[in-house]
Design an enzyme around this catalytic site. Structure first.
Site, PDB file in Angstrom:
ATOM      1  N   ASP A 101      -0.061  -7.763 -12.542  1.00  0.00           N
ATOM      2  CA  ASP A 101      -1.417  -8.155 -12.932  1.00  0.00           C
ATOM      3  C   ASP A 101      -1.741  -7.540 -14.291  1.00  0.00           C
ATOM      4  O   ASP A 101      -1.741  -6.323 -14.442  1.00  0.00           O
ATOM      5  CB  ASP A 101      -2.424  -7.690 -11.882  1.00  0.00           C
ATOM      6  CG  ASP A 101      -3.778  -8.373 -12.059  1.00  0.00           C
ATOM      7  OD1 ASP A 101      -3.836  -9.420 -12.742  1.00  0.00           O
ATOM      8  OD2 ASP A 101      -4.772  -7.863 -11.519  1.00  0.00           O
TER       9      ASP A 101
ATOM     10  N   TYR B   9      -4.253  -7.219 -17.806  1.00  0.00           N
ATOM     11  CA  TYR B   9      -5.622  -6.714 -18.009  1.00  0.00           C
ATOM     12  C   TYR B   9      -6.010  -7.173 -19.407  1.00  0.00           C
ATOM     13  O   TYR B   9      -6.260  -6.380 -20.287  1.00  0.00           O
ATOM     14  CB  TYR B   9      -5.562  -5.182 -17.898  1.00  0.00           C
ATOM     15  CG  TYR B   9      -6.847  -4.436 -17.828  1.00  0.00           C
ATOM     16  CD1 TYR B   9      -7.815  -4.704 -16.857  1.00  0.00           C
ATOM     17  CD2 TYR B   9      -7.104  -3.392 -18.718  1.00  0.00           C
ATOM     18  CE1 TYR B   9      -8.973  -3.963 -16.783  1.00  0.00           C
ATOM     19  CE2 TYR B   9      -8.269  -2.643 -18.649  1.00  0.00           C
ATOM     20  CZ  TYR B   9      -9.201  -2.935 -17.676  1.00  0.00           C
ATOM     21  OH  TYR B   9     -10.359  -2.201 -17.601  1.00  0.00           O
TER      22      TYR B   9
ATOM     23  N   HIS C 165     -13.639  -7.995 -20.459  1.00  0.00           N
ATOM     24  CA  HIS C 165     -13.557  -7.315 -19.159  1.00  0.00           C
ATOM     25  C   HIS C 165     -13.163  -5.845 -19.349  1.00  0.00           C
ATOM     26  O   HIS C 165     -13.795  -4.951 -18.768  1.00  0.00           O
ATOM     27  CB  HIS C 165     -12.542  -8.022 -18.252  1.00  0.00           C
ATOM     28  CG  HIS C 165     -12.287  -7.307 -16.958  1.00  0.00           C
ATOM     29  ND1 HIS C 165     -13.227  -7.210 -15.968  1.00  0.00           N
ATOM     30  CD2 HIS C 165     -11.186  -6.637 -16.510  1.00  0.00           C
ATOM     31  CE1 HIS C 165     -12.724  -6.518 -14.948  1.00  0.00           C
ATOM     32  NE2 HIS C 165     -11.494  -6.159 -15.262  1.00  0.00           N
TER      33      HIS C 165
ATOM     34  N   GLU D 239      -9.332 -14.734 -11.903  1.00  0.00           N
ATOM     35  CA  GLU D 239      -8.107 -14.688 -12.695  1.00  0.00           C
ATOM     36  C   GLU D 239      -7.358 -16.014 -12.591  1.00  0.00           C
ATOM     37  O   GLU D 239      -7.659 -16.847 -11.743  1.00  0.00           O
ATOM     38  CB  GLU D 239      -7.181 -13.555 -12.194  1.00  0.00           C
ATOM     39  CG  GLU D 239      -7.864 -12.193 -12.175  1.00  0.00           C
ATOM     40  CD  GLU D 239      -6.898 -11.019 -12.092  1.00  0.00           C
ATOM     41  OE1 GLU D 239      -5.683 -11.216 -12.300  1.00  0.00           O
ATOM     42  OE2 GLU D 239      -7.367  -9.896 -11.819  1.00  0.00           O
TER      43      GLU D 239
ATOM     44  N   ASP E 197      -8.010 -11.476  -7.509  1.00  0.00           N
ATOM     45  CA  ASP E 197      -7.486 -10.125  -7.254  1.00  0.00           C
ATOM     46  C   ASP E 197      -8.622  -9.289  -6.650  1.00  0.00           C
ATOM     47  O   ASP E 197      -9.299  -8.536  -7.341  1.00  0.00           O
ATOM     48  CB  ASP E 197      -7.013  -9.534  -8.595  1.00  0.00           C
ATOM     49  CG  ASP E 197      -6.535  -8.104  -8.468  1.00  0.00           C
ATOM     50  OD1 ASP E 197      -6.047  -7.731  -7.389  1.00  0.00           O
ATOM     51  OD2 ASP E 197      -6.653  -7.349  -9.463  1.00  0.00           O
TER      52      ASP E 197
ATOM     53  N   GLN F 245     -10.866   2.236  -5.800  1.00  0.00           N
ATOM     54  CA  GLN F 245     -10.193   2.150  -7.109  1.00  0.00           C
ATOM     55  C   GLN F 245     -10.608   3.285  -8.039  1.00  0.00           C
ATOM     56  O   GLN F 245      -9.785   3.933  -8.674  1.00  0.00           O
ATOM     57  CB  GLN F 245     -10.543   0.800  -7.751  1.00  0.00           C
ATOM     58  CG  GLN F 245      -9.908   0.571  -9.114  1.00  0.00           C
ATOM     59  CD  GLN F 245     -10.427  -0.709  -9.800  1.00  0.00           C
ATOM     60  OE1 GLN F 245     -11.184  -1.476  -9.218  1.00  0.00           O
ATOM     61  NE2 GLN F 245     -10.033  -0.910 -11.033  1.00  0.00           N
TER      62      GLN F 245
ATOM     63  N   TYR G  59      -7.487   5.704  -9.331  1.00  0.00           N
ATOM     64  CA  TYR G  59      -6.741   5.001 -10.379  1.00  0.00           C
ATOM     65  C   TYR G  59      -6.189   5.895 -11.503  1.00  0.00           C
ATOM     66  O   TYR G  59      -5.302   5.469 -12.242  1.00  0.00           O
ATOM     67  CB  TYR G  59      -7.545   3.840 -10.963  1.00  0.00           C
ATOM     68  CG  TYR G  59      -8.489   4.189 -12.087  1.00  0.00           C
ATOM     69  CD1 TYR G  59      -9.679   4.855 -11.838  1.00  0.00           C
ATOM     70  CD2 TYR G  59      -8.179   3.857 -13.406  1.00  0.00           C
ATOM     71  CE1 TYR G  59     -10.544   5.157 -12.859  1.00  0.00           C
ATOM     72  CE2 TYR G  59      -9.043   4.174 -14.439  1.00  0.00           C
ATOM     73  CZ  TYR G  59     -10.233   4.824 -14.167  1.00  0.00           C
ATOM     74  OH  TYR G  59     -11.078   5.137 -15.183  1.00  0.00           O
TER      75      TYR G  59
ATOM     76  N   LYS H 109      -6.622  -2.347  -4.526  1.00  0.00           N
ATOM     77  CA  LYS H 109      -6.264  -3.708  -4.923  1.00  0.00           C
ATOM     78  C   LYS H 109      -5.306  -4.400  -3.960  1.00  0.00           C
ATOM     79  O   LYS H 109      -5.304  -5.629  -3.876  1.00  0.00           O
ATOM     80  CB  LYS H 109      -5.556  -3.673  -6.295  1.00  0.00           C
ATOM     81  CG  LYS H 109      -6.390  -3.125  -7.428  1.00  0.00           C
ATOM     82  CD  LYS H 109      -7.205  -4.229  -8.050  1.00  0.00           C
ATOM     83  CE  LYS H 109      -7.844  -3.772  -9.353  1.00  0.00           C
ATOM     84  NZ  LYS H 109      -8.663  -4.843  -9.924  1.00  0.00           N
TER      85      LYS H 109
HETATM   86 CA    CA Z   1      -7.042  -7.705 -11.682  1.00  0.00          CA
END
Ligand code: CA
Length: 432
Positions: free
Chosen positions: A141, A143, A148, A217, A249, A256, A260, A269
């Site tokens: 995935d 980014y 965002h 996404e 997602d 998170q 993270y 996730k």
């Molecule tokens: Ca994502």
């Protein structure tokens, strides 16, 4: 332009106005069947395409010799996944889509006049169970939306330094979990995990997430593998891509946020992701290739785009339906906003020699646009819960609640041609 993409083409089959699946689309999927009049003779799986509301069984067409001019192994369309078909290579997928387009054209009577064949190979989409179309070995995935990353960086870290120093130099990504990618319509349970209570910094508690979110996404499916040590250039990247799907997602923001640093997302996730059942080929999207956002500063040579046209103009929408209520559109974005293109993503992914396999899924990362109504997650739409969404009837949402259904839709539209993706949807079930 591929002849199959000509906006003037029409079919002898009816396609309602604004339908996602005109004759110019012809995506690929997999249908499962148990018994009854559906599909071919034996229970199992069949590769399918769709036009309007009509699902077309490719295994039946193959059995009836409609693909006689294409080198196709026996039973290739009766597999649980499309991987073996994809492995036959780009010339073969192209030939199959081209042949399907021919058979469905208004002036072609080969299939249209064969009533026995039609009885066996055409099904109403509502009678068909669509399953995960590819066996996904690995899932990455990215980014890649600047808006965002800036929004999340502002909320999770520091508005003045929202983007990390590496962000403008490489397409950031994490390796996700393929086992929990489900097809549209498969609901999932609210996850539990460790999180901090508001106002605390180091004493976690365990419980159900209170900040369940979606992420708008898209994802592309790898159509040509590489060997360990090989890299794919930005110039060749699209030769390795079979097509696109919609992707959600799902994310638990409280889990998170606590977990993270330093290695990235993990349990916040990997409990569920949702993809749409139809893979729209890169060929069908060719008319919608457009200029990608300018990059500043310059990227390293291996990441240079082959030309300025690296983006795809795909309108994206998120709809929310709470229990017993109507669907409400809560976000409108576009895939073309992505700062890093798919060519750059794939090139970066393989520049160290990492091999890719057919069926691998590469998701874009949340696709947020420049305006608040184009933000692709609840985290951004409600600015971390500080500005709840007001739904019709006065209902409010900071994050998702049990029973909420999130539906992602997407389509490209130009010169009277609309190429859509269908839906990626699921309902949040209570924690178990
Ligand atoms: Ca994502």
């Amino acid at each position: 332009m591929f002849q199959e993409n000509n906006p003037a083409l029409t079919s002898w089959l009816d396609v309602p106005e604004n339908n996602d699946f005109p004759i110019q689309n012809l995506p690929f999927g997999i249908a499962k069947y148990e018994k009854g009049p559906l599909l071919s003779k034996r229970p199992g799986y069949q590769a399918v395409s769709i036009i309007g509301d009509n699902v077309i069984g490719l295994a039946v067409l193959h059995e009836l010799d409609y693909f006689r001019d294409i080198q196709l192994p026996e039973g290739i369309f009766e597999k649980e996944y499309l991987n073996e078909f994809i492995d036959l290579g780009q010339p073969v997928w192209r030939a199959v889509r081209k042949r399907l387009s021919e058979l469905l054209r208004k002036d072609n009577h080969e299939l249209c006049n064969n009533k026995e064949a039609l009885k066996r190979c055409l099904y109403n989409v509502h009678d068909v169970v669509l399953t995960l179309p590819v066996k996904i070995g690995d899932y990455t995935d990215f980014y890649s939306s600047r808006e965002h990353a800036t929004n999340v960086g502002s909320m999770f870290r520091d508005p003045k330094n929202a983007l990390m120093p590496n962000w403008l130099h490489l397409p950031v990504a994490y390796h996700g979990r393929a086992s929990s990618i489900f097809v549209s319509g498969a609901n999932f349970h609210r996850p539990k995990g460790q999180m901090l209570l508001p106002g605390t910094t180091d004493k976690p508690v365990f419980g159900e997430t209170k900040a369940l979110d979606f992420e708008l996404e898209m994802a592309f499916v790898i159509g040509k593998s590489t060997k360990p040590g090989e890299s794919v250039s930005t110039h060749d990247a699209r030769k390795h891509i079979f097509g696109f799907t919609l992707f959600n997602d799902w994310s638990a923001r409280d889990i998170q946020r606590w977990e993270y640093v330093p290695l990235g997302p993990f349990l916040g996730k990997n409990f569920a992701s949702t993809m749409s059942p139809w893979i729209v080929t890169l060929d069908a999207l060719e008319p919608f290739i457009t200029t990608a956002p300018k990059q500043e500063p310059d990227v390293l040579p291996y990441l240079r785009r082959p030309d300025s046209n690296g983006a795809f103009d795909i309108n994206l929408e998120v709809w929310l339906q709470t229990t017993g209520k109507e669907e409400t559109k809560i976000c409108m974005s576009n895939f073309k906003y992505m700062y890093w293109t798919i060519d750059q993503q794939l090139s970066h992914h393989t520049i160290n020699g990492c091999n890719i396999n057919i069926g691998d899924l590469m998701a874009s990362g949340t696709i947020s646009g420049p305006t608040p109504d184009s933000y692709g997650s609840m985290l951004e739409l409600t600015w971390n819960g500080s500005k709840p969404l007001i739904l019709p009837g006065g209902l409010q949402r900071k994050f998702l609640e049990d029973g909420d259904k999130v539906i992602i839709r997407g389509y490209s539209q130009k010169d009277g041609l609309r190429i859509g993706f269908g839906e990626a949807k699921a309902i949040v079930l209570p924690a178990v």
